[in-house]
Design an enzyme around this catalytic site. Structure first.
Site, short mmCIF file in Angstrom:
data_model
loop_
_atom_site.label_atom_id
_atom_site.label_comp_id
_atom_site.label_asym_id
_atom_site.label_seq_id
_atom_site.Cartn_x
_atom_site.Cartn_y
_atom_site.Cartn_z
N CYS A 1 -0.59 1.57 1.58
CA CYS A 1 -1.01 2.66 0.68
C CYS A 1 0.16 3.59 0.39
CB CYS A 1 -2.17 3.46 1.29
SG CYS A 1 -3.78 2.70 1.06
N HIS B 1 -8.34 1.47 -1.36
CA HIS B 1 -7.49 1.64 -0.18
C HIS B 1 -7.01 0.27 0.27
CE1 HIS B 1 -8.04 5.88 0.67
NE2 HIS B 1 -9.35 5.74 0.49
#
Length: 99
Positions: free
Chosen positions: A28, A16
């Site tokens: 992201c 992430h």
């Protein structure tokens, strides 16, 4: 941090970005958009694509790297590098030599 490994015929993105909270992370979203948009362009028999939401990770492997497929893969790579250059604390790209 998102870690992306790229070679001539494959890429793997894991992790992430942690730029913002889940659902609001533009880094992201950018990486996902680039990869999923690229995958949508390829003919299914030209690639292998896997996604694991638990890890999280995305893997893309070229099965038939024709010139058009190679160019499309290069475009994906250039776009990922552009995001990594803008957000170096959230993305790292490792390129494997293919010479």
């Amino acid at each position: 941090m998102i870690k992306i490994n790229i070679s001539q015929n494959f890429l793997v993105a894991k992790g992430h970005a942690l730029f913002a909270e889940k659902g609001k992370d533009i880094v992201c979203a950018a990486i996902s958009g680039i990869i999923f948009g690229g995958v949508a362009w390829f003919e299914p028999d030209k690639i292998e694509f896997t996604e694991n939401k638990l890890v999280p990770s995305i893997a893309l492997k070229l099965i038939d790297p024709t010139p058009n497929v190679a160019v499309a893969f290069s475009v994906i790579t250039v776009q990922l590098k552009a995001i990594a250059n803008s957000y170096p604390n959230h993305i790292v790209i490792n390129e494997e030599s293919y010479e």
